[in-house]
Motif scaffolding. Structure first.
Motif, mmCIF file in Angstrom:
data_model
loop_
_atom_site.group_PDB
_atom_site.id
_atom_site.type_symbol
_atom_site.label_atom_id
_atom_site.label_comp_id
_atom_site.label_asym_id
_atom_site.label_seq_id
_atom_site.Cartn_x
_atom_site.Cartn_y
_atom_site.Cartn_z
ATOM 1 N N VAL A 182 25.827 -1.303 12.829
ATOM 2 C CA VAL A 182 24.662 -0.141 12.930
ATOM 3 C C VAL A 182 23.836 -0.564 13.965
ATOM 4 N N ALA A 183 23.362 0.160 14.827
ATOM 5 C CA ALA A 183 22.472 -0.125 15.997
ATOM 6 C C ALA A 183 21.243 -0.086 15.348
ATOM 7 N N ILE A 184 20.423 -0.902 15.980
ATOM 8 C CA ILE A 184 18.823 -1.266 15.470
ATOM 9 C C ILE A 184 18.362 0.081 15.348
ATOM 10 N N GLY A 185 18.347 1.025 16.430
ATOM 11 C CA GLY A 185 17.849 2.338 16.313
ATOM 12 C C GLY A 185 18.082 2.895 15.107
ATOM 13 N N ASN A 186 19.524 3.054 14.575
ATOM 14 C CA ASN A 186 19.735 3.830 13.381
ATOM 15 C C ASN A 186 19.274 2.938 12.070
ATOM 16 N N LEU A 187 19.216 1.868 11.925
ATOM 17 C CA LEU A 187 18.737 1.182 10.988
ATOM 18 C C LEU A 187 17.244 1.300 10.707
ATOM 19 N N VAL A 188 16.521 1.143 11.852
ATOM 20 C CA VAL A 188 14.985 1.406 12.020
ATOM 21 C C VAL A 188 14.730 2.932 11.548
ATOM 22 N N ASP A 189 15.628 3.695 11.946
ATOM 23 C CA ASP A 189 15.356 5.219 11.600
ATOM 24 C C ASP A 189 15.431 5.588 10.132
ATOM 25 N N LEU A 190 16.454 4.935 9.569
ATOM 26 C CA LEU A 190 16.398 5.072 8.129
ATOM 27 C C LEU A 190 15.425 4.335 7.602
ATOM 28 N N ALA A 191 15.075 3.176 7.951
ATOM 29 C CA ALA A 191 13.911 2.473 7.157
ATOM 30 C C ALA A 191 12.715 3.442 7.130
ATOM 31 N N VAL A 192 12.367 3.864 8.302
ATOM 32 C CA VAL A 192 11.270 4.976 8.340
ATOM 33 C C VAL A 192 11.227 5.959 7.777
ATOM 34 N N THR A 193 12.392 6.529 7.687
ATOM 35 C CA THR A 193 12.927 7.800 6.873
ATOM 36 C C THR A 193 12.468 7.558 5.288
ATOM 37 N N CYS A 194 12.928 6.213 4.920
ATOM 38 C CA CYS A 194 12.496 5.886 3.583
ATOM 39 C C CYS A 194 11.186 5.495 3.172
ATOM 40 N N ILE A 195 10.341 5.390 4.105
ATOM 41 C CA ILE A 195 8.886 5.092 3.782
ATOM 42 C C ILE A 195 8.562 6.027 2.633
ATOM 43 N N ALA A 196 8.510 7.316 3.054
ATOM 44 C CA ALA A 196 7.749 8.250 2.368
ATOM 45 C C ALA A 196 8.736 9.371 1.694
ATOM 46 N N HIS A 197 10.060 9.175 1.836
ATOM 47 C CA HIS A 197 11.024 10.328 1.141
ATOM 48 C C HIS A 197 11.140 10.322 -0.252
ATOM 49 N N PRO A 198 10.494 11.257 -0.767
ATOM 50 C CA PRO A 198 10.790 11.230 -2.404
ATOM 51 C C PRO A 198 11.947 10.814 -3.061
ATOM 52 N N ALA A 199 13.025 11.283 -2.282
ATOM 53 C CA ALA A 199 14.470 11.229 -3.088
ATOM 54 C C ALA A 199 14.912 9.542 -2.856
ATOM 55 N N ALA A 200 14.230 8.801 -1.905
ATOM 56 C CA ALA A 200 14.289 7.566 -1.794
ATOM 57 C C ALA A 200 13.984 6.606 -3.002
ATOM 58 N N ALA A 201 13.138 6.823 -3.707
ATOM 59 C CA ALA A 201 12.687 6.109 -4.600
ATOM 60 C C ALA A 201 13.907 5.541 -5.517
ATOM 61 N N ASP A 202 13.735 4.267 -6.004
ATOM 62 C CA ASP A 202 14.673 3.513 -6.638
ATOM 63 C C ASP A 202 16.176 3.631 -6.358
ATOM 64 N N GLN A 203 16.499 3.975 -5.081
ATOM 65 C CA GLN A 203 17.768 4.111 -4.675
ATOM 66 C C GLN A 203 18.263 2.876 -3.786
ATOM 67 N N SER A 217 23.638 12.287 2.293
ATOM 68 C CA SER A 217 23.536 13.518 1.403
ATOM 69 C C SER A 217 21.900 13.577 0.609
ATOM 70 N N ILE A 218 21.411 12.549 0.118
ATOM 71 C CA ILE A 218 20.271 12.535 -0.646
ATOM 72 C C ILE A 218 19.068 12.553 0.241
ATOM 73 N N LEU A 219 19.234 11.780 1.372
ATOM 74 C CA LEU A 219 17.974 11.845 2.508
ATOM 75 C C LEU A 219 18.082 12.996 3.470
ATOM 76 N N GLY A 220 19.123 13.694 3.567
ATOM 77 C CA GLY A 220 19.209 14.587 4.756
ATOM 78 C C GLY A 220 19.338 13.910 6.102
ATOM 79 N N TRP A 221 19.891 12.517 6.063
ATOM 80 C CA TRP A 221 19.815 11.691 7.209
ATOM 81 C C TRP A 221 21.076 11.523 8.019
ATOM 82 N N LEU A 222 20.853 11.728 9.497
ATOM 83 C CA LEU A 222 22.034 11.439 10.102
ATOM 84 C C LEU A 222 21.785 10.079 11.233
ATOM 85 N N PRO A 223 22.793 9.271 11.710
ATOM 86 C CA PRO A 223 22.304 8.449 12.351
ATOM 87 C C PRO A 223 21.906 9.059 13.730
#
Length: 317
Positions: free
Chosen positions: A206-227, A293-299
């Motif tokens: 995983v490229a650092i840019g992709n990992l960071v993007d996922l982390a930032v996505t998870c900050i406030a994404h309601p579907a990320a809770a407890d996943q 699928s849960i987050l609607g996220w792609l690298p």
């Protein structure tokens, strides 16, 4: 900046610092960098001293809505500790739980934990990737401590209602990467012949840019809770493919000798380097379908683009 306050621990580290810089760039959240020593972030955002040792008081979390916990005792190849597991547990489990409980008491809404794919295990069969909801099977002390920290965080969540998000990355690379990935770039840059030209394994990175993007996505994404999420670049490479594509990014020729895998493993075994042979020859794939699928996220960054960015940083030094 007046957005929600996000405390990032381990903000002098490879991942933590990159997350803070991304938050500064986005200007959506207000980062607070929790660090052990000097940092390039001083003057750019709030910086607070931080140490997971029980002898050091934790910083105030007043007004913090989200904690991204990157700080850890990291995996090392030749651990000099008499009891490595005990040392990993002291920092990665006990320290993490202490921080999480204070976060819950302080009203933090979401606690994000950067864990490790080592919680799943050390390797996979080709074409049979790890999934986020597989039964964990950590092997080494670092992986065991990360798994125990995950379990403890879920208990804190049940006890307090604080949301917990867990991200398990495989090997992370990018500008400023160190350890084995840096060694690989140096070997290629110097034109060192490597006996790694005939490997057909598959490994997720995983490229650092992709990992960071996922982390930032998870900050406030309601579907990320407890996943629990796995993350990768979405394209798996053999060791041979990685070396060739990294050489292309460095604009050098890769001198790869087609030594059979069996011969490599035998030679490594005779030299007492079985673990190294497993990393070079074995497969470790992750399935990010749940994450996507849960987050609607792609690298957002392709492998080749990430390798080019990494190579450019290396060559500029």
């Amino acid at each position: 900046m007046k957005g929600p306050r996000v405390l990032v621990t381990g903000a002098t580290g490879f991942v933590g610092e990159a997350i803070v810089f991304r938050l500064l760039l986005d200007k959506v959240f207000t980062p607070v960098a929790a660090v052990r020593g000097e940092t390039r972030l001083s003057g750019l955002c709030s910086v607070v001293p931080f140490d997971l040792s029980e002898k050091v008081a934790l910083p105030s979390l007043a007004g913090v809505q989200v904690v991204i916990h990157c700080a850890a005792r990291v995996h090392v190849m030749n651990d000099a500790a008499t009891d490595p597991l005990a040392q990993f547990r002291k920092i990665n489990v006990e320290g993490t739980v202490r921080l999480a409980r204070k976060a819950a008491e302080s009203g933090v809404k979401r606690f994000m934990f950067i864990s490790s794919i080592k919680v799943n295990g050390e390797g996979t069969l080709p074409g049979v990737p790890f999934k986020a909801d597989d039964q964990p099977s950590p092997v080494d002390p670092y992986g065991i401590s990360k798994k125990e920290a995950e379990d403890a965080l879920r208990q804190v969540s049940r006890d307090t209602g604080m949301e917990v998000v867990i991200i398990r990355p495989p090997l992370v690379y990018g500008p400023g990467v160190k350890a084995n990935f840096l060694s690989m770039m140096r070997w290629l840059d110097k034109g060192v012949p490597l006996p790694l030209g005939a490997l057909n394994n598959r490994r997720s990175l995983v490229a650092i840019g992709n990992l960071v993007d996922l982390a930032v996505t998870c900050i406030a994404h309601p579907a990320a809770a407890d996943q629990t999420f796995l993350v990768s670049d979405g394209e798996d490479l053999s060791t041979t493919q990685l070396l060739r594509r990294m050489a292309g990014a460095l604009k050098v020729r890769a001198y790869l000798l087609p030594v059979p895998e069996a011969a490599l493993r035998l030679g490594a075994s005779l030299l007492g380097k079985r673990a190294m042979a497993q990393r070079l020859c074995g497969s470790l794939q992750v399935d990010i379908e749940k994450t996507c699928s849960i987050l609607g996220w792609l690298p957002p960054v392709s492998v080749d683009r990430a390798l080019q960015i990494t190579a450019s940083h290396y060559s500029a030094k």
